[in-house]
Each structure stands twice: as structure tokens, then as C-alpha cells.
Scaffold this active site. Structure first.
Site, mmCIF file in Angstrom:
data_model
loop_
_atom_site.group_PDB
_atom_site.id
_atom_site.type_symbol
_atom_site.label_atom_id
_atom_site.label_comp_id
_atom_site.label_asym_id
_atom_site.label_seq_id
_atom_site.Cartn_x
_atom_site.Cartn_y
_atom_site.Cartn_z
ATOM 1 C CG HIS A 219 -2.081 -0.990 1.062
ATOM 2 N ND1 HIS A 219 -2.939 -1.320 2.083
ATOM 3 C CD2 HIS A 219 -2.481 -1.727 0.006
ATOM 4 C CE1 HIS A 219 -3.815 -2.205 1.651
ATOM 5 N NE2 HIS A 219 -3.559 -2.478 0.400
ATOM 6 C CG ASP A 236 -2.968 -0.747 -7.924
ATOM 7 O OD1 ASP A 236 -3.951 -0.383 -8.584
ATOM 8 O OD2 ASP A 236 -3.008 -1.634 -7.050
ATOM 9 C CG ASP A 247 -7.932 -2.085 -8.820
ATOM 10 O OD1 ASP A 247 -6.809 -1.545 -8.849
ATOM 11 O OD2 ASP A 247 -8.272 -2.895 -7.932
ATOM 12 C CG HIS A 319 -1.747 -9.413 -2.899
ATOM 13 N ND1 HIS A 319 -2.312 -9.782 -4.097
ATOM 14 C CD2 HIS A 319 -0.557 -8.819 -3.219
ATOM 15 C CE1 HIS A 319 -1.520 -9.411 -5.088
ATOM 16 N NE2 HIS A 319 -0.439 -8.845 -4.585
ATOM 17 C CG HIS A 323 -10.493 -6.691 -5.313
ATOM 18 N ND1 HIS A 323 -11.140 -5.656 -5.948
ATOM 19 C CD2 HIS A 323 -9.160 -6.433 -5.456
ATOM 20 C CE1 HIS A 323 -10.236 -4.806 -6.426
ATOM 21 N NE2 HIS A 323 -9.027 -5.258 -6.159
ATOM 22 C CD GLU A 353 -5.560 -6.982 -7.218
ATOM 23 O OE1 GLU A 353 -4.617 -6.258 -6.849
ATOM 24 O OE2 GLU A 353 -6.749 -6.696 -7.019
ATOM 25 C CE1 TYR A 357 3.769 -6.693 -5.058
ATOM 26 C CE2 TYR A 357 2.950 -8.826 -4.281
ATOM 27 C CZ TYR A 357 2.757 -7.644 -4.979
ATOM 28 O OH TYR A 357 1.553 -7.417 -5.603
ATOM 29 N NE ARG A 374 -1.025 -4.802 -7.248
ATOM 30 C CZ ARG A 374 -0.249 -4.136 -6.385
ATOM 31 N NH1 ARG A 374 0.642 -4.784 -5.664
ATOM 32 N NH2 ARG A 374 -0.363 -2.834 -6.239
ATOM 33 C CD GLU A 376 -5.599 -4.477 -9.691
ATOM 34 O OE1 GLU A 376 -4.760 -3.612 -9.400
ATOM 35 O OE2 GLU A 376 -6.598 -4.732 -8.984
HETATM 36 N N1 GLY Z 1 -5.932 -0.816 -6.093
HETATM 37 C C1 GLY Z 1 -6.417 -1.598 -5.031
HETATM 38 C C2 GLY Z 1 -6.279 -3.019 -5.287
HETATM 39 O O1 GLY Z 1 -5.673 -3.418 -6.253
HETATM 40 O O2 GLY Z 1 -6.833 -3.818 -4.602
HETATM 41 MN MN MN Z 2 -7.288 -4.518 -7.115
HETATM 42 MN MN MN Z 3 -5.138 -2.177 -7.867
#
Ligand code: GLY
Ligand code: MN
Ligand code: MN
Length: 405
Positions: A219, A236, A247, A319, A323, A353, A357, A374, A376
Site C-alpha cells: 500500500h 496501481d 483498477d 495477497h 476482488h 492481480e 515481491y 504486480r 492487474e
Molecule cells: N488498487 C487496489 C487493489 O488493487 O486492490
Molecule cells: Mn485490485
Molecule cells: Mn489495484
């Protein structure tokens, strides 16, 4: 679907005596007399289409009452025009409109006539007022029902999401073309600010513009460091259109050419992402994409000697693989149905995504240190599989290098 039809569809799932109460977000102070830009609560926006603060909607199968800010010449000189009570019923398709400060006196009567109240306790001042009026009326979660509706996007919602995706794709393309060593992360971030504003859109979330090892901070939003020759840049960033988010993450070399080590790690993430996207189709279980991506990443890291066969993948991939995406960037909707993981259905939109890392560690060859990658994309479930809303943005190594030339 327009808000009126959404309210009707929601109510069609409830008994005759059902009453729905929903309020929008409160305004938030940033400092002194300064507010953060106001954004309506997504549930409220979805059901009313109304974007002013301090509003509450109350509706049943028989009527719809909206409570909203009164017109106030002095406040409107400072903050801008308000719809006002006189025009609200017609504009918002309601039966009646009242000033919000009349809600408290009307609540007891409104709730008394209901058998079940659908309301989500937050907590906020309205909760207490409602609790005082309940007098035996049952309450049920509104979100449980509403979020199932929000999870399936109709054509008008998909059109907004595609527009958000297109604007964000273009901003990412510009960032790839304009980046060079010695610029600062915030200079690249400003490309997104400008593109999003030029298109009358806003960031759907605080963007991450992370050079080198900052890409390993999941983050990272400081976006204030210099970009070094030889480092990767992870971005991102996505805008929202009509409230609907995009996103997108891409990772690319600051100098336009992947090093051998960067290329090796990037290709693992890309293979994982493509395999995970192939899992997004009607009837597939929602956990499958993460299983498939994790397995590819695990094997890839083992093959490079970065992960031991008995090591923890979560050290490098910590992660989930996606989502729900919609009015909220981490959108509502359960990932389960009862006790089971649910299956994808047509009209759902998910991100895909995966990432790797690698922080500095004596146990890892230093050529891999500070590589954070990443990739996404935003994926719509369709009748014949899926459609990647963000597919116009390059992600193959050669395509990125060509765009950056
Ligand atoms: N940008 C927020 C996420 O990828 O979850
Ligand atoms: Mn996301
Ligand atoms: Mn994102």
C-alpha cells in the site's frame, strides 16, 4: 437499470410490510473549515442516484420518501446549488420529499407501519433514532440482499466500467511512454491526475506509483521518491466513472528494458495472471484463480532457487488474486454462498492481480532484490467466458518494451 427499477427489484424479494431505510455518507472534514470532496455512499447512490450529502431514503412497496438538505441561499453561495425539497420528489422519482431535519419526527410513524425494517447499523446517530422507534419491528440486514444485486452488473453499469477502464488504460500508456530515470514518482502520478481530470473523472483509490523496492510495499502511496535507472516502476491506478471503478496495475522498467532477473520474475507473474484469467468463467469456483496463480508462482520461484520447496509462498505473494469491482474498488458481494465458495456468474466483474515481491534478504541472490511486480486487469464474466475490460493495455514483455521505445 435506473434507481427506481433497482428499488423495485430489491423490494420484490421482501414481504409486503418491508421498509428500507438507507442514508448516504456524512461529509468529512480534512482540516479547519475544509471538507474532503464528497462522495455518496455506494449503496445509497445505487438505489437513489442522488449525490448530495445529508440525505436519507425511506421506501416500501407503497411509497418512497426522500429526506434531503433544504435550499439555503447562504450555504449555496459557499458550497454550490442544492436540489432542494420542492424539486426533489419529481427529480428523484419519490412520492414525497422532506428536509432531513424532519426525519426524526417522521421516523416513529414510518417504522410503526412496517413489519420488517431492512437497515444496516453503521454505527451513526441515525442508528439510535431508529432503535428508539423499533417497538417490536424486526430488523434485517439490507446489505445482504442489496449487495447480491450490486454484484451482477447490467449493461449500463458495464458501459461505465468500460469507460473507466479505457481512460485508465490511456493514462497507463502515457506513463509508460513518458517515464525516464531521475523523474520523481509524483511526476508520473501527475499524469494520472491530469488524465483523470481531463476526462471529468476521479481516482477510484489513492494511486500507487512505486519505483524499485517501493514496489514491494503493498500500500505504498507516498509516491515521493526518485526513479532510478535499472529499477522497475509499479503503478496501481484507476479512475471511476459515474462511481464505477477501474483498477489497473502494470510494472515496467524505468529505462524501458527489463533486466534478465526482472524479466524472469515478470514472466512468472504474467503466466500466473493469464492462467488465472482463464479461470474466470460462469460456473467456475471463485477460489480457482488464486489456486492456479499461486501454484504457478510457487513453481516459478522454486525453479529460480528463490523459494525452497518447504518454504512459505506468502513470503513473496501475500495477497489474494482478485476482488469484486464496481461502485467500490473492493466491491461488495459475498465470495461464498452459504458455506460453499460461490461460482462466477455472468455480469460479475473481478480483478485478477497476482504479484511477486522480493525484499532484500541474505538468503536470496541479490539480482532479485527489490523486485516488486504486480499485473492487474479488470475482468467481466460473460456467457462464453470472460471479457478483459482493460485488455487494451500492453503486458507482454516485448509489447511493453516496444511501447516504451
Ligand atoms: N488498487 C487496489 C487493489 O488493487 O486492490
Ligand atoms: Mn485490485
Ligand atoms: Mn489495484
Amino acid at each position: 437499470m435506473i434507481p427506481k427499477n433497482r428499488r423495485e427489484k430489491l423490494l420484490s424479494q421482501f414481504d409486503e410490510g418491508a421498509l428500507v431505510i438507507i442514508s448516504t455518507n456524512p461529509e468529512q472534514y480534512r482540516n479547519g473549515d475544509v471538507h474532503f470532496p464528497f462522495r455518496p455512499h455506494s449503496d445509497f447512490w445505487y438505489l437513489t442516484g442522488f449525490k448530495e450529502p445529508e440525505a436519507v431514503a425511506v421506501f416500501s412497496k407503497d411509497y418512497y420518501t426522500i429526506f434531503l438538505q433544504e435550499k439555503n441561499l447562504e450555504r449555496e453561495i459557499w458550497d454550490g446549488e442544492r436540489l432542494g425539497v420542492a424539486k426533489a420528489a419529481q427529480t428523484l422519482n419519490a412520492n414525497q420529499a422532506y428536509p432531513t431535519n424532519k426525519l426524526k419526527v417522521q421516523l416513529p410513524q414510518l417504522i410503526k407501519e412496517a413489519t420488517t425494517l431492512y437497515y444496516d447499523f453503521k454505527p451513526c446517530a441515525l442508528d439510535d433514532e431508529i432503535i428508539q422507534c423499533l417497538d417490536g419491528v424486526k430488523t434485517q440486514s439490507l446489505g445482504e440482499h442489496l449487495h447480491e444485486m450490486r454484484l451482477i452488473k447490467d449493461d449500463s453499469e458495464i458501459a461505465l466500467m468500460q469507460k473507466a477502464a479505457d481512460i485508465s488504460v490511456h493514462a497507463h500508456q502515457l506513463a509508460m511512454q513518458q517515464v525516464k530515470a531521475d523523474l520523481f514518482e509524483y511526476e508520473i502520478a501527475s499524469i494520472f491526475d491530469a488524465e483523470f481530470r481531463k476526462n471529468n473523472t476521479e481516482h477510484a483509490y489513492t494511486p500507487i506509483v512505486a519505483g524499485g523496492g517501493n514496489g514491494c510495499i503493498l500500500h505504498y502511496i507516498k509516491n515521493d521518491q526518485v526513479l532510478n535507472n535499472g529499477d522497475l516502476l509499479l503503478i496501481d491506478a484507476g479512475c471511476e466513472v459515474g462511481g464505477y471503478a477501474s483498477d489497473i496495475t502494470r510494472t515496467f522498467p524505468v529505462n524501458g528494458k527489463f533486466s534478465k532477473a526482472q524479466r524472469q520474475i515478470y514472466q512468472i507473474v504474467l503466466d500466473a495472471q493469464l492462467a488465472a484469467i482463464a479461470c474466470i468463467k460462469p460456473g467456475e469456483i471463485v477460489t480457482k484463480a488464486h489456486q492456479v496463480a499461486s501454484q504457478i508462482i510457487q513453481q516459478g520461484l522454486i525453479d529460480l532457487g528463490i523459494l525452497q520447496t518447504d518454504g512459505y509462498l506468502s513470503q513473496f505473494y501475500m495477497h489474494g488474486t482478485g476482488h469484486w469491482l464496481g461502485l467500490d474498488v473492493h466491491d461488495v458481494g459475498s465470495y461464498r454462498q452459504g458455506k460453499q465458495h460461490r461460482q462466477y456468474e455472468i455480469g460479475m466483474v473481478t480483478t485478477v492481480e497476482p504479484g511477486i515481491y522480493i525484499r532484500k534478504s541474505d538468503k536470496i541472490n541479490s539480482i532479485y532484490w527489490d523486485i516488486g511486480i504486480r499485473i492487474e486487469d479488470d475482468v467481466l464474466v460473460t456467457d462464453n467466458g470472460n471479457s478483459v475490460l482493460t485488455k487494451a493495455l500492453v503486458k507482454e514483455i516485448n509489447d511493453i518494451e516496444n511501447l516504451m521505445k
